[in-house]
Design a protein around this motif. Structure first.
Motif, PDB file in Angstrom:
ATOM      1  N   ASP A  58      -7.540  -3.748   2.284  1.00  0.00           N
ATOM      2  CA  ASP A  58      -8.715  -2.899   2.060  1.00  0.00           C
ATOM      3  C   ASP A  58      -9.730  -3.607   1.142  1.00  0.00           C
ATOM      4  OD1 ASP A  58      -7.634  -0.851   3.647  1.00  0.00           O
ATOM      5  OD2 ASP A  58      -6.484  -0.080   1.957  1.00  0.00           O
ATOM      6  N   GLY A  59      -9.944  -4.893   1.394  1.00  0.00           N
ATOM      7  CA  GLY A  59     -10.962  -5.656   0.670  1.00  0.00           C
ATOM      8  C   GLY A  59     -10.500  -6.274  -0.634  1.00  0.00           C
ATOM      9  N   LYS A  60      -9.273  -5.958  -1.078  1.00  0.00           N
ATOM     10  CA  LYS A  60      -8.791  -6.497  -2.357  1.00  0.00           C
ATOM     11  C   LYS A  60      -7.821  -7.662  -2.109  1.00  0.00           C
ATOM     12  CE  LYS A  60      -6.464  -5.052  -6.568  1.00  0.00           C
ATOM     13  NZ  LYS A  60      -5.021  -5.006  -6.613  1.00  0.00           N
ATOM     14  N   ASN A  61      -7.972  -8.715  -2.899  1.00  0.00           N
ATOM     15  CA  ASN A  61      -7.080  -9.867  -2.751  1.00  0.00           C
ATOM     16  C   ASN A  61      -5.684  -9.531  -3.305  1.00  0.00           C
ATOM     17  OD1 ASN A  61      -5.732 -12.289  -2.870  1.00  0.00           O
ATOM     18  ND2 ASN A  61      -7.464 -13.454  -3.667  1.00  0.00           N
ATOM     19  N   VAL A  62      -4.692  -9.470  -2.404  1.00  0.00           N
ATOM     20  CA  VAL A  62      -3.329  -9.103  -2.817  1.00  0.00           C
ATOM     21  C   VAL A  62      -2.340 -10.246  -2.556  1.00  0.00           C
ATOM     22  CG1 VAL A  62      -3.655  -6.599  -2.513  1.00  0.00           C
ATOM     23  CG2 VAL A  62      -2.900  -7.986  -0.555  1.00  0.00           C
ATOM     24  N   THR A  63      -2.868 -11.457  -2.429  1.00  0.00           N
ATOM     25  CA  THR A  63      -2.047 -12.620  -2.068  1.00  0.00           C
ATOM     26  C   THR A  63      -0.803 -12.757  -2.963  1.00  0.00           C
ATOM     27  OG1 THR A  63      -4.123 -13.656  -1.466  1.00  0.00           O
ATOM     28  CG2 THR A  63      -2.210 -15.097  -1.551  1.00  0.00           C
ATOM     29  N   LYS A 105       0.834  -1.204   0.000  1.00  0.00           N
ATOM     30  CA  LYS A 105       0.000   0.000   0.000  1.00  0.00           C
ATOM     31  C   LYS A 105       0.875   1.263   0.000  1.00  0.00           C
ATOM     32  CE  LYS A 105      -3.911   2.206   2.276  1.00  0.00           C
ATOM     33  NZ  LYS A 105      -5.137   1.967   3.021  1.00  0.00           N
ATOM     34  N   ASP A 120       0.333 -10.241  -5.191  1.00  0.00           N
ATOM     35  CA  ASP A 120       1.045  -8.955  -5.315  1.00  0.00           C
ATOM     36  C   ASP A 120       2.062  -8.718  -4.195  1.00  0.00           C
ATOM     37  OD1 ASP A 120      -0.786  -8.783  -7.270  1.00  0.00           O
ATOM     38  OD2 ASP A 120      -1.911  -7.079  -6.471  1.00  0.00           O
ATOM     39  N   ASN A 170       2.316   1.781  -3.473  1.00  0.00           N
ATOM     40  CA  ASN A 170       1.287   2.270  -4.410  1.00  0.00           C
ATOM     41  C   ASN A 170       0.920   3.726  -4.138  1.00  0.00           C
ATOM     42  OD1 ASN A 170       1.235  -0.167  -5.695  1.00  0.00           O
ATOM     43  ND2 ASN A 170      -0.602  -0.926  -4.650  1.00  0.00           N
ATOM     44  N   PHE A 215      -5.989 -10.005   2.159  1.00  0.00           N
ATOM     45  CA  PHE A 215      -6.813  -8.929   1.605  1.00  0.00           C
ATOM     46  C   PHE A 215      -6.358  -7.595   2.179  1.00  0.00           C
ATOM     47  CE2 PHE A 215      -9.258 -12.714   1.051  1.00  0.00           C
ATOM     48  CZ  PHE A 215      -9.891 -12.541  -0.174  1.00  0.00           C
ATOM     49  N   THR A 269      -5.936   1.440   7.341  1.00  0.00           N
ATOM     50  CA  THR A 269      -5.839   0.273   6.455  1.00  0.00           C
ATOM     51  C   THR A 269      -6.482  -0.952   7.088  1.00  0.00           C
ATOM     52  OG1 THR A 269      -3.781   1.113   5.537  1.00  0.00           O
ATOM     53  CG2 THR A 269      -4.164  -1.238   5.292  1.00  0.00           C
TER      54      THR A 269
END
Ligand code: C5P
Length: 222
Positions: free
Chosen positions: A81-86, A44, A88, A47, A79, A65
């Motif tokens: 903030d609700g997004k799957n970042v496994t 995060k 990334d 980004n 996850f 966060t």
């Protein structure tokens, strides 16, 4: 049967998460990969383009966060903030920056709080760098796992090859050694073996052997 807390610490690529997952599954406990949490906030911060060296900015970012860990068939999903970042959070950019973010007191304070909440009142296997020393100081079983840096780089190389990444072995060894140095030399909760942790050298052990050793130690404490 009572539930216990198991703390697995050690340097990068020592096999902690693979072993922690096996042990947690066998005991029916939850597994918490704390490195994934530090990686998520690092992603995060990258980004958002904030100053990674600023403890204040990164700590503030973390306060706004949401990081969630969810078990799944293929392992733990992460996850942000609700997004799957496994996937990334395993990038080279995150791996190179994570130890800097993890050195900030503001970040560690909040992470420890979150990790203690996740572990509260249940059987848990948690892996990281400061679990036995700070996050779960009363864990019934603490194990500090390591292996030579050459062996750890070799294992990471094989894992990467299977996942379709082609990073030269020498680069992996350098990256692992640099991360270990930063993690052990930072001022706030550096990587070290807790006084009451058992040491397990996994250089010549298979994953199955190391997991069996830890399960045996866990069963003695149930
Ligand atoms: O476990 P993993 O290698 O994914 O951890 C990534 C980084 O997160 C470590 O190199 C370390 O800087 C940080 N970390 C930490 N404390 C933990 C877990 C991970 O400082 N408990």
């Amino acid at each position: 049967m009572k539930s216990i807390q198991i703390a697995l610490d050690g340097p990068a690529a020592a096999g902690k998460s693979t072993i922690a997952k096996i042990v947690a599954e066998k005991l029916g406990y939850i597994y918490i990969d704390t490195g994934a949490m530090y990686r998520a906030i690092t992603l995060k911060a990258l980004n958002a383009g904030i100053d990674l060296a600023s403890s204040e900015r990164t700590g503030q970012l973390l306060r706004n966060t949401q990081i969630d860990l969810q078990p799944s068939e293929e392992g733990q999903l992460v996850f942000l903030d609700g997004k799957n970042v496994t996937e990334d959070i395993r990038s080279q950019a995150v791996t190179s920056a994570v130890s800097l973010i993890a050195s900030h007191e503001s970040v560690r304070e909040r992470m420890v709080e979150l990790q203690q909440q996740l572990a509260s009142g249940r059987g848990v296997v948690m892996d990281g760098r400061d679990i036995g020393t700070h996050v779960l100081p009363n864990a019934e079983l603490k194990v500090y796992m390591s292996a030579t840096v050459e062996e750890r780089a070799r294992r990471r190389y094989e894992e990467n090859t299977e996942r379709g990444f082609d990073t030269p072995l020498a680069d992996l060894q350098k990256e692992i050694a640099a991360r270990d140095k930063m993690d052990s030399e930072r001022e706030v909760s550096p990587l070290r073996q807790a006084d009451d942790a058992l040491y397990l050298d996994t250089t010549n052990l298979t994953i199955e052997q190391a997991a069996a050793d830890i399960l045996k130690l866990a069963e003695e404490r149930l």
